[in-house]
Scaffold this motif. Sequence first.
Motif, PDB file in Angstrom:
ATOM      1  N   ASN A  14      63.538  34.129   2.675  1.00  0.00           N
ATOM      2  CA  ASN A  14      64.088  34.274   1.323  1.00  0.00           C
ATOM      3  C   ASN A  14      63.516  33.209   0.400  1.00  0.00           C
ATOM      4  O   ASN A  14      62.508  32.597   0.695  1.00  0.00           O
ATOM      5  CB  ASN A  14      65.627  34.227   1.375  1.00  0.00           C
ATOM      6  N   LYS A  15      64.170  32.987  -0.740  1.00  0.00           N
ATOM      7  CA  LYS A  15      63.620  32.094  -1.752  1.00  0.00           C
ATOM      8  C   LYS A  15      64.013  30.635  -1.532  1.00  0.00           C
ATOM      9  O   LYS A  15      63.859  29.803  -2.415  1.00  0.00           O
ATOM     10  CB  LYS A  15      64.068  32.552  -3.132  1.00  0.00           C
ATOM     11  N   ASP A  23      59.162  33.801  -2.520  1.00  0.00           N
ATOM     12  CA  ASP A  23      59.849  35.003  -2.066  1.00  0.00           C
ATOM     13  C   ASP A  23      59.798  35.124  -0.547  1.00  0.00           C
ATOM     14  O   ASP A  23      60.721  35.615   0.080  1.00  0.00           O
ATOM     15  CB  ASP A  23      59.225  36.253  -2.701  1.00  0.00           C
ATOM     16  N   ASN A  24      58.707  34.669   0.040  1.00  0.00           N
ATOM     17  CA  ASN A  24      58.529  34.700   1.483  1.00  0.00           C
ATOM     18  C   ASN A  24      57.761  33.443   1.867  1.00  0.00           C
ATOM     19  O   ASN A  24      56.725  33.130   1.275  1.00  0.00           O
ATOM     20  CB  ASN A  24      57.753  35.958   1.894  1.00  0.00           C
ATOM     21  N   GLU A  32      53.956  33.013   2.074  1.00  0.00           N
ATOM     22  CA  GLU A  32      53.103  32.860   0.893  1.00  0.00           C
ATOM     23  C   GLU A  32      52.445  31.477   0.860  1.00  0.00           C
ATOM     24  O   GLU A  32      51.364  31.304   0.292  1.00  0.00           O
ATOM     25  CB  GLU A  32      53.924  33.048  -0.384  1.00  0.00           C
ATOM     26  N   ASP A  82      67.759  26.723  -5.013  1.00  0.00           N
ATOM     27  CA  ASP A  82      68.123  28.109  -4.735  1.00  0.00           C
ATOM     28  C   ASP A  82      69.585  28.319  -5.135  1.00  0.00           C
ATOM     29  O   ASP A  82      70.231  27.429  -5.694  1.00  0.00           O
ATOM     30  CB  ASP A  82      67.850  28.469  -3.276  1.00  0.00           C
TER      31      ASP A  82
END
Length: 230
Positions: free
Chosen positions: A4-5, A10-11, A14, A30
């Motif tokens: 999650n963030k 977002d992942n 990344e 978050d």
Amino acid sequence: MTTNKTWAVDNINELLLSKPLRLEMGIERDSEGLLTIAVRTDLHGCKGRMLEWWFTFFETTQHIRWWHPHDHVEHRGWDEKWQKGQSFIGASIHAVESLGNIPPVAAKLKFREARDFFDEQKLHEAIENKSISGAVCASIGFGDNVLMDKNGYPLDGKMMHLTRDTEFGCVLRSRFLLGASLSSPEHELPDEIGLELMRHCYNEFTYLSRFLPSLYYGEHANEEKAPLPW
């Protein structure tokens, strides 16, 4: 593995990509108040393998003061799992550091395999396509009585340093996630700590880059010979 963030992406996978991300330098929270600190540092003349080796080399207060002459206060030792010149994975370190004008605090870091944080296949692909040349990942705890899980990992936060080799040396993408052990991190963990940690991280790895190549070759690390300037 986090998807999650939480890490301000977002992942988490990344972070294995070489392309620019939305947050490369800065802080973000978050929805639960956990604080991500992002840092990008150019390490001229260094390679990912040199950074990984550094974590198998330093073992004294003098060494960590080379690393950050202002903020690093005391090296309190590695545990028995650390193997000098060979491995830091699974080992724990105790140290005392300050963050600029924020007073010194004791910290414990237990180092982990990068695959503990990332999808193993995506990590393998990133290494194969040279998006990643080195990784240093750890769980972090602060204070003299560090909270730990059943596996001995500190619960306060997590850290990762990922390198990508370039023609000039390497790019270091650092991430810290703090506040996991706090009941109200948005109130107990002020932005100031995140911003000072960002500055601390940038400074310490900039300092490191200025002597690491000479030290690496001088110690005949990985049995490599230094390239001759002439």
